[in-house]
Design a protein around this motif. Structure first.
Motif, PDB file in Angstrom:
ATOM      1  N   ALA A 221       0.825  -1.214   0.000  1.00 50.85           N
ATOM      2  CA  ALA A 221       0.000   0.000   0.000  1.00 50.85           C
ATOM      3  C   ALA A 221       0.854   1.257   0.000  1.00 50.85           C
ATOM      4  O   ALA A 221       0.552   2.235  -0.710  1.00 50.85           O
ATOM      5  CB  ALA A 221      -0.939  -0.025   1.202  1.00 50.85           C
TER       6      ALA A 221
ATOM      7  N   TYR B 164       0.985   4.131  -2.734  1.00 48.45           N
ATOM      8  CA  TYR B 164       0.694   5.509  -2.305  1.00 48.45           C
ATOM      9  C   TYR B 164       1.805   6.465  -2.731  1.00 48.45           C
ATOM     10  O   TYR B 164       1.528   7.577  -3.211  1.00 48.45           O
ATOM     11  CB  TYR B 164       0.506   5.535  -0.790  1.00 48.45           C
ATOM     12  CG  TYR B 164       0.349   6.913  -0.213  1.00 48.45           C
ATOM     13  CD1 TYR B 164      -0.825   7.631  -0.398  1.00 48.45           C
ATOM     14  CD2 TYR B 164       1.378   7.504   0.523  1.00 48.45           C
ATOM     15  CE1 TYR B 164      -0.967   8.911   0.123  1.00 48.45           C
ATOM     16  CE2 TYR B 164       1.237   8.789   1.047  1.00 48.45           C
ATOM     17  CZ  TYR B 164       0.060   9.480   0.847  1.00 48.45           C
ATOM     18  OH  TYR B 164      -0.076  10.755   1.365  1.00 48.45           O
TER      19      TYR B 164
ATOM     20  N   THR C 210       1.290   9.469  -5.317  1.00 52.68           N
ATOM     21  CA  THR C 210       1.570  10.821  -4.832  1.00 52.68           C
ATOM     22  C   THR C 210       2.564  11.539  -5.735  1.00 52.68           C
ATOM     23  O   THR C 210       2.390  12.735  -6.072  1.00 52.68           O
ATOM     24  CB  THR C 210       2.094  10.762  -3.394  1.00 52.68           C
ATOM     25  OG1 THR C 210       1.130  10.123  -2.562  1.00 52.68           O
ATOM     26  CG2 THR C 210       2.368  12.153  -2.863  1.00 52.68           C
TER      27      THR C 210
ATOM     28  N   SER D 245      -3.884  15.222  -1.733  1.00 53.66           N
ATOM     29  CA  SER D 245      -3.054  14.338  -0.909  1.00 53.66           C
ATOM     30  C   SER D 245      -3.906  13.563   0.091  1.00 53.66           C
ATOM     31  O   SER D 245      -3.732  12.355   0.280  1.00 53.66           O
ATOM     32  CB  SER D 245      -1.993  15.158  -0.184  1.00 53.66           C
ATOM     33  OG  SER D 245      -1.143  15.813  -1.094  1.00 53.66           O
TER      34      SER D 245
ATOM     35  N   THR E 157      -5.908  11.007  -1.795  1.00 52.81           N
ATOM     36  CA  THR E 157      -5.054   9.871  -2.175  1.00 52.81           C
ATOM     37  C   THR E 157      -4.767   8.967  -0.995  1.00 52.81           C
ATOM     38  O   THR E 157      -4.793   7.731  -1.116  1.00 52.81           O
ATOM     39  CB  THR E 157      -3.736  10.404  -2.763  1.00 52.81           C
ATOM     40  OG1 THR E 157      -4.013  11.267  -3.863  1.00 52.81           O
ATOM     41  CG2 THR E 157      -2.856   9.263  -3.215  1.00 52.81           C
ATOM     42  N   PHE E 158      -4.525   9.587   0.170  1.00 53.91           N
ATOM     43  CA  PHE E 158      -4.270   8.787   1.371  1.00 53.91           C
ATOM     44  C   PHE E 158      -5.475   7.918   1.716  1.00 53.91           C
ATOM     45  O   PHE E 158      -5.338   6.720   2.015  1.00 53.91           O
ATOM     46  CB  PHE E 158      -3.926   9.721   2.540  1.00 53.91           C
ATOM     47  CG  PHE E 158      -3.765   9.006   3.851  1.00 53.91           C
ATOM     48  CD1 PHE E 158      -2.564   8.408   4.181  1.00 53.91           C
ATOM     49  CD2 PHE E 158      -4.823   8.937   4.754  1.00 53.91           C
ATOM     50  CE1 PHE E 158      -2.406   7.748   5.392  1.00 53.91           C
ATOM     51  CE2 PHE E 158      -4.686   8.279   5.961  1.00 53.91           C
ATOM     52  CZ  PHE E 158      -3.475   7.680   6.285  1.00 53.91           C
TER      53      PHE E 158
ATOM     54  N   VAL F 119      -6.057   5.144  -1.180  1.00 59.28           N
ATOM     55  CA  VAL F 119      -5.034   4.100  -1.332  1.00 59.28           C
ATOM     56  C   VAL F 119      -4.843   3.310  -0.040  1.00 59.28           C
ATOM     57  O   VAL F 119      -4.885   2.077  -0.037  1.00 59.28           O
ATOM     58  CB  VAL F 119      -3.706   4.715  -1.802  1.00 59.28           C
ATOM     59  CG1 VAL F 119      -2.610   3.653  -1.844  1.00 59.28           C
ATOM     60  CG2 VAL F 119      -3.878   5.353  -3.165  1.00 59.28           C
ATOM     61  N   LEU F 120      -4.649   4.008   1.085  1.00 57.20           N
ATOM     62  CA  LEU F 120      -4.326   3.309   2.337  1.00 57.20           C
ATOM     63  C   LEU F 120      -5.546   2.823   3.101  1.00 57.20           C
ATOM     64  O   LEU F 120      -5.414   1.973   3.983  1.00 57.20           O
ATOM     65  CB  LEU F 120      -3.498   4.234   3.238  1.00 57.20           C
ATOM     66  CG  LEU F 120      -2.114   4.611   2.706  1.00 57.20           C
ATOM     67  CD1 LEU F 120      -1.384   5.498   3.700  1.00 57.20           C
ATOM     68  CD2 LEU F 120      -1.297   3.367   2.401  1.00 57.20           C
TER      69      LEU F 120
END
Length: 317
Positions: A33, A37, A41, A60, A63-64, A67-68
């Motif tokens: 992950a 990420y 990014t 950001s 995206t965090f 993805v996570l």
């Protein structure tokens, strides 16, 4: 092993995953992950270099989260509880009743996992897994799930070694009918667990069981045959007899070994008549009409009332 009861009241025996294997699976998932990420990014920073700071910060955060947080949830939902790390470690997430998880289970696990794994560096998850009897973290408790092991190591506890080839058919003449079932069960359990026992203790148990079997069969154990080999050969002979009896050999053996019918004594036989049966004679001739005193013919008695002459047939006695 942990016993789970399904909705159909069926008990399932599953092996829960413990902290070391779960921690390794989480580390592998986090490594994948984080790599995704970082790559996303960097790509977004290059693509959005002309945007202001607020827009870049919003991208950001998105995206965090995607993805996570959303990535593991989507992977567990689509793979029915098998992420990349769990696939590598042979683990799977299931419900408390042993069924496959759904989106809501993965969502609860993922959201709580952000707090107990990402924000606290896995400290809360490790403590909860150590305290739980089945190694569950807080996400599993709130989602009603359990992480189990799919690849259980092979155990040779139920394998019984066959007897040596030179003992094949040697004990076919033993009378095994007097050996009780509990003694046969003890022999089977010993042969199945013989490799797990101490050599000296196992040899003493084999000698004692062989002596018990020999005392029930009436034939001593041959000196040149080791007790474990003797037990394996005798047990194989019993299984062969049971197989012959179950698959049709019993009828042939019963006819061969059954009692021979004995003919009854001459005095018990019924007397046979010595005189021959009477030979049937020819039927008597029909009586001929005789002149009556009135000058006519007298009709015989067997002539019917309609004046038809009789056939003269007399049925035999």
């Amino acid at each position: 092993m942990s016993e789970l009861v399904t909705g159909e009241a069926v008990a399932l025996e599953l092996r829960p995953a413990r902290l070391p294997s779960r921690a390794l699976a989480v580390l592998l998932d986090l490594a994948v992950a984080v790599a995704v990420y970082v790559a996303v990014t960097v790509a977004l920073m290059v693509a959005t270099a002309s945007l202001d700071v607020a827009a870049q910060t919003a991208l950001s955060i998105a995206t965090f989260v995607l993805v996570l947080v959303g990535g593991p949830i989507a992977v567990e939902t689509l793979s029915h509880g098998r992420s990349l790390g769990k696939m590598a470690c042979g683990l799977r997430v299931v419900r408390d009743d042993g069924g496959p998880i759904r989106f809501r289970h993965s969502l609860v696990r993922g959201l709580i996992g952000v707090i107990e794994i990402l924000m606290t560096l896995g400290v809360i998850a490790c403590v909860a897994s150590l305290v739980s009897a089945r190694g569950r973290r807080l996400g599993d408790v709130f989602a009603g799930t359990l992480v189990v092991r799919e690849r259980v190591p092979f155990s040779s506890a139920g394998f019984m070694p066959p007897p040596p080839p030179w003992l094949a058919g040697r004990f076919s003449g033993l009378d095994l009918s007097a050996v009780p079932d509990d003694l046969w069960l003890a022999v089977r359990q010993y042969l199945a667990r013989m490799g797990q026992l101490d050599p000296r203790v196992g040899w003493e148990m084999a000698e004692r069981l062989a002596a018990d079997v020999a005392a029930r069969t009436g034939a001593p154990v041959p000196r040149e045959v080791p007790p474990p080999a003797y037990l394996a050969a005798v047990l194989q002979e019993r299984q062969a007899r049971e197989a012959r009896r179950a698959f049709g050999g019993a009828s042939a053996e019963g006819r061969a070994a059954g009692p021979v019918p004995v003919a009854p004594a001459p005095s018990a036989r019924p007397a046979v008549p010595t005189t021959p049966p009477p030979v049937p004679t020819d039927p008597p001739a029909a009586p001929s009409p005789t002149p009556s005193p009135g000058g006519g013919l007298e009709v015989p008695r067997d002539v019917p009332s309609d004046r038809r002459p009789g056939t003269g047939f007399v049925p035999p006695a």
